[in-house]
Design a protein around this motif. Sequence first.
Motif, PDB file in Angstrom:
ATOM      1  N   LYS A 110       2.223   1.629  -3.407  1.00 18.41           N
ATOM      2  CA  LYS A 110       1.154   2.116  -4.297  1.00 18.41           C
ATOM      3  C   LYS A 110       1.021   3.635  -4.189  1.00 18.41           C
ATOM      4  O   LYS A 110       0.820   4.326  -5.196  1.00 18.41           O
ATOM      5  CB  LYS A 110      -0.180   1.444  -3.928  1.00 18.41           C
ATOM      6  N   ASN A 111       1.176   4.156  -2.994  1.00 15.83           N
ATOM      7  CA  ASN A 111       0.995   5.585  -2.763  1.00 15.83           C
ATOM      8  C   ASN A 111       2.254   6.405  -3.068  1.00 15.83           C
ATOM      9  O   ASN A 111       2.168   7.577  -3.434  1.00 15.83           O
ATOM     10  CB  ASN A 111       0.577   5.830  -1.309  1.00 15.83           C
ATOM     11  N   VAL A 115      -9.813  -1.533  -3.254  1.00 12.15           N
ATOM     12  CA  VAL A 115      -8.514  -1.436  -3.930  1.00 12.15           C
ATOM     13  C   VAL A 115      -8.608  -1.978  -5.352  1.00 12.15           C
ATOM     14  O   VAL A 115      -8.042  -1.401  -6.287  1.00 12.15           O
ATOM     15  CB  VAL A 115      -7.428  -2.189  -3.131  1.00 12.15           C
ATOM     16  N   GLN A 129       1.829   1.672 -10.125  1.00 11.73           N
ATOM     17  CA  GLN A 129       0.831   1.721  -9.053  1.00 11.73           C
ATOM     18  C   GLN A 129      -0.260   0.680  -9.273  1.00 11.73           C
ATOM     19  O   GLN A 129      -0.850   0.166  -8.322  1.00 11.73           O
ATOM     20  CB  GLN A 129       0.235   3.129  -8.989  1.00 11.73           C
ATOM     21  N   CYS A 130      -0.505   0.351 -10.524  1.00  9.65           N
ATOM     22  CA  CYS A 130      -1.501  -0.670 -10.876  1.00  9.65           C
ATOM     23  C   CYS A 130      -1.114  -2.027 -10.278  1.00  9.65           C
ATOM     24  O   CYS A 130      -1.928  -2.708  -9.634  1.00  9.65           O
ATOM     25  CB  CYS A 130      -1.603  -0.755 -12.399  1.00  9.65           C
ATOM     26  N   GLU A 154       0.839  -1.202   0.000  1.00  7.93           N
ATOM     27  CA  GLU A 154       0.000   0.000   0.000  1.00  7.93           C
ATOM     28  C   GLU A 154       0.875   1.254   0.000  1.00  7.93           C
ATOM     29  O   GLU A 154       0.591   2.227  -0.704  1.00  7.93           O
ATOM     30  CB  GLU A 154      -0.923  -0.002   1.218  1.00  7.93           C
ATOM     31  N   ARG A 168     -11.052  -1.846  -7.276  1.00 10.43           N
ATOM     32  CA  ARG A 168     -11.694  -0.826  -8.119  1.00 10.43           C
ATOM     33  C   ARG A 168     -10.688   0.235  -8.567  1.00 10.43           C
ATOM     34  O   ARG A 168     -10.846   0.853  -9.620  1.00 10.43           O
ATOM     35  CB  ARG A 168     -12.863  -0.178  -7.365  1.00 10.43           C
ATOM     36  N   ASP A 169      -9.636   0.439  -7.773  1.00 14.34           N
ATOM     37  CA  ASP A 169      -8.612   1.426  -8.119  1.00 14.34           C
ATOM     38  C   ASP A 169      -7.659   0.932  -9.202  1.00 14.34           C
ATOM     39  O   ASP A 169      -7.032   1.741  -9.893  1.00 14.34           O
ATOM     40  CB  ASP A 169      -7.776   1.783  -6.874  1.00 14.34           C
ATOM     41  N   ALA A 225      -1.188  -1.918  -6.494  1.00 17.08           N
ATOM     42  CA  ALA A 225      -2.577  -1.913  -6.031  1.00 17.08           C
ATOM     43  C   ALA A 225      -3.135  -3.336  -6.020  1.00 17.08           C
ATOM     44  O   ALA A 225      -3.822  -3.742  -5.072  1.00 17.08           O
ATOM     45  CB  ALA A 225      -3.431  -1.018  -6.926  1.00 17.08           C
ATOM     46  N   LYS A 258      -8.203   2.297 -12.671  1.00 19.12           N
ATOM     47  CA  LYS A 258      -7.835   3.711 -12.797  1.00 19.12           C
ATOM     48  C   LYS A 258      -6.316   3.889 -12.899  1.00 19.12           C
ATOM     49  O   LYS A 258      -5.832   4.830 -13.522  1.00 19.12           O
ATOM     50  CB  LYS A 258      -8.346   4.498 -11.579  1.00 19.12           C
ATOM     51  N   LEU A 259      -5.578   2.978 -12.268  1.00 19.39           N
ATOM     52  CA  LEU A 259      -4.125   3.095 -12.233  1.00 19.39           C
ATOM     53  C   LEU A 259      -3.437   2.371 -13.377  1.00 19.39           C
ATOM     54  O   LEU A 259      -2.217   2.425 -13.509  1.00 19.39           O
ATOM     55  CB  LEU A 259      -3.601   2.530 -10.891  1.00 19.39           C
TER      56      LEU A 259
END
Length: 580
Positions: free
Chosen positions: A377-378, A407, A384-385, A374, A409-410, A388, A413-414
């Motif tokens: 990821k940040n 996570v 980051q994909c 995590e 779901r993110d 994540a 986006k990544l």
Amino acid sequence: MAGPDPPQQQQVEEKAEPIDDAELAFQGINMLLNNGFKESDELFRRYRTQSPLMSFGASFVSFLNAMMTFEEEKMQMASDDLRTTEKLCESDNAGVIETIRNKIKKSMDSQRSGVEVVDRLQRQIIVADCQVYLAVLCFVKQELSAYIKGGWILRKAWKMFNKCYSDISQLQEACLRQSSEPEGPLASDQANHNASPTDCGGRVTEEVLDRLKGSVSFGYGLFHLCISMVPPHLLKIVNLLGFPGDRHQGLASLAYASESKDMKAPLATLALLWYHTVVQPFFALDGSDSHAGLLEAKAILQKKAMVYPNSSLFIFFRGRVQRLECQINSALASFQDALEFASDQREIQHVCLYEIGWCSMIEMSFEDAYRSFERLKNESRWSQCYYAYLTGVCQGASGDLEGANAVFRDVQKLFKRKNNQIEQFAMKRAERLKKITLTRELCILGVVEVLYLWKALPNCSSSKLQLMNQVLQGLDDQSSLGLKHLLLGAIQKCLGNIKDGIQSFQMAAQDEYGRLNNSYVQPYSYYELGCVLLAKPETLSKGRSLLLQAKENYTGYDFENRLHVRIHSALASIKEVVPH
């Protein structure tokens, strides 16, 4: 690392200041390895426009940062810096790419000295080194176009290394002959009469030539290792079959370089540690034995302990050795120490966090694992994909299914690099887990899967492997049936239950239903079966047949290039045991 040009007045003052760039560069690299990243960077940047060697040092720092993070921004910066160094080396009026032989001929003129010969050889070696690093930056993308581009770059570098290696060797031989010849006017006249382009004249000393030999041996060795990592079928595409990667020659050259007085000696040591603790076990370059090369790595670490007692990089590699020896608690302690020593170096902190996450997965300490991933990821800008997805499966495996779903779901986006196979894999897995009823067992399946694909199952203890086996046996998801049997087979193989492992691999290979969700399962199952059968002389032929089946009958699946490298290594091991 690239930085703003210093003021003109400062440049004039520095140009007037005589520097021993070979010694200064060696000091800069040692600073780097003893956690003085900032000081090393500043030293190289201060002199980067005045010496090809110092420019190369600055570019190497940039390259190292890129290789530790894999961030696109840093990889581009490293590429730009390496090309800047190339231009500086080629800035001489005659052009460094002109053949060395012509240049050394000119040095026979009484107005020219051996120093110029050394300078031009040094420049050519640096250009070739830059080419190798540019090729590595291409290869780490693991994309077809990048492999092809990297292959062409390596081809150019190979010709330059060969030429430099040959010329330096001839100069060394000439020096040896001159030192053994009788002194006196007659001998001097005879030497002048027999002068050749590679005579050791002027102020070229044996010590300088030894350093140059170490310098060219580093790139030459790294070149061979790079070629040995390229999937064999891609070597044909880029027409590199005339330049086969010889791992043994590469390792021997790096060992020679590591004992030299060149600035790259410490880097050669790091390259050997990287190969033995990261590349060799990941690509299964010596069959399925992930412990091959550990003795060499331990010997190197022991030998360098006094020189680099608190080096975060050396402590990191100590942790890698401990992880491969299944001493996970000791490995975690080493990575934590390296993390603290690298307090001013974000890139090394990130590779330490990554290893802490992996060690935590190996120990099935899922909460610790997802907290490490995590943070990556940040903080990290590499993938980051991917981070994540690892965060999500570890969070779900710890029992926090709601957090895991958030996570996953993110991940979409990544997802940024559509041609990157790791991100493609992470996105497909996250999308699938979003659409089904998520369970802790399915998340543990996801953790075991990445442990398998990244060759980390052999690092797990018997008790953890038994626990993984128990969880997977209770899993009843039809779409994951083939994957389940592949992972069960790998676990049984690690536990030494070969018969049960073969049975599971056979069931995985026969799974057609789950092929759409897990396209790599069948070819990987045939590879695993083939490797098991290679162990016995009576089944060696069958094992070879299965490896060829995995290689030739499947295409377009996840991590195809990765499997091709492993198949190539397994087939090569047969030739070593049973020469044709």
